[in-house]
Design a protein around this motif. Structure first.
Motif, PDB file in Angstrom:
ATOM      1  N   ALA A   1       0.911  -1.307   0.078  1.00  0.00           N
ATOM      2  CA  ALA A   1       0.020   0.201  -0.006  1.00  0.00           C
ATOM      3  C   ALA A   1       0.805   1.197  -0.133  1.00  0.00           C
ATOM      4  N   LEU A   2       0.198   2.325  -0.432  1.00  0.00           N
ATOM      5  CA  LEU A   2       0.838   3.471  -0.673  1.00  0.00           C
ATOM      6  C   LEU A   2       0.005   4.475   0.318  1.00  0.00           C
ATOM      7  N   ASP A   3       0.736   5.192   1.302  1.00  0.00           N
ATOM      8  CA  ASP A   3       0.115   6.112   2.128  1.00  0.00           C
ATOM      9  C   ASP A   3      -0.031   7.647   1.539  1.00  0.00           C
ATOM     10  N   PRO A   4      -0.519   8.623   2.089  1.00  0.00           N
ATOM     11  CA  PRO A   4      -0.668   9.934   1.370  1.00  0.00           C
ATOM     12  C   PRO A   4       0.454  10.672   1.401  1.00  0.00           C
ATOM     13  N   PHE A   5       1.493  10.304   2.041  1.00  0.00           N
ATOM     14  CA  PHE A   5       2.759  10.896   2.102  1.00  0.00           C
ATOM     15  C   PHE A   5       3.748  10.306   1.285  1.00  0.00           C
ATOM     16  N   GLY A   6       3.518   9.342   0.452  1.00  0.00           N
ATOM     17  CA  GLY A   6       4.274   8.518  -0.288  1.00  0.00           C
ATOM     18  C   GLY A   6       5.193   7.605   0.090  1.00  0.00           C
ATOM     19  N   ASN A   7       4.864   7.038   1.216  1.00  0.00           N
ATOM     20  CA  ASN A   7       5.286   5.943   1.797  1.00  0.00           C
ATOM     21  C   ASN A   7       5.081   4.523   1.154  1.00  0.00           C
ATOM     22  N   THR A   8       5.711   3.668   1.307  1.00  0.00           N
ATOM     23  CA  THR A   8       5.280   2.393   0.781  1.00  0.00           C
ATOM     24  C   THR A   8       5.292   1.332   2.009  1.00  0.00           C
ATOM     25  N   GLY A   9       4.257   0.463   2.021  1.00  0.00           N
ATOM     26  CA  GLY A   9       4.175  -0.158   3.086  1.00  0.00           C
ATOM     27  C   GLY A   9       3.725  -1.708   2.617  1.00  0.00           C
ATOM     28  N   TRP A  10       4.681  -2.660   3.103  1.00  0.00           N
ATOM     29  CA  TRP A  10       4.620  -4.221   2.578  1.00  0.00           C
ATOM     30  C   TRP A  10       4.009  -4.778   3.801  1.00  0.00           C
ATOM     31  N   ILE A  11       2.866  -5.453   3.873  1.00  0.00           N
ATOM     32  CA  ILE A  11       2.352  -5.961   4.801  1.00  0.00           C
ATOM     33  C   ILE A  11       2.147  -7.767   4.430  1.00  0.00           C
ATOM     34  N   THR A  12       2.813  -8.601   5.020  1.00  0.00           N
ATOM     35  CA  THR A  12       3.077  -9.824   4.861  1.00  0.00           C
ATOM     36  C   THR A  12       2.540 -10.832   6.157  1.00  0.00           C
ATOM     37  N   SER A  13       2.127 -12.084   5.879  1.00  0.00           N
ATOM     38  CA  SER A  13       2.060 -13.067   6.809  1.00  0.00           C
ATOM     39  C   SER A  13       2.397 -14.346   6.516  1.00  0.00           C
ATOM     40  N   PHE A  14       3.262 -15.047   7.416  1.00  0.00           N
ATOM     41  CA  PHE A  14       3.878 -16.224   7.060  1.00  0.00           C
ATOM     42  C   PHE A  14       2.918 -17.448   7.577  1.00  0.00           C
TER      43      PHE A  14
END
Length: 61
Positions: free
Chosen positions: A48-61
């Motif tokens: 996902a990309l937040d409104p400030f341009g930061n990219t977040g990777w979310i994962t589960s194993f």
């Protein structure tokens, strides 16, 4: 000439128990989807990309 630091977008990677639930929460909080939650050989992942341009990777194993 005075140096003025400029903010740069960042990236973060988090591992959670339920990636689908976490993705739903960040999407409802106003992020843009780069990659919806999908299954990978190593678990579920989304980006996902937040409104400030930061990219977040979310994962589960």
């Amino acid at each position: 000439m005075q140096y003025i630091p400029m903010a740069q977008p960042g990236a973060f990677y988090v591992c959670v128990e339920l990636a689908d639930d976490a993705y739903e929460k960040v999407f409802l909080a106003g992020t843009n989807t780069i990659m919806p939650t999908e299954g990978q050989p190593h678990g579920r992942i989304c980006v996902a990309l937040d409104p400030f341009g930061n990219t977040g990777w979310i994962t589960s194993f």
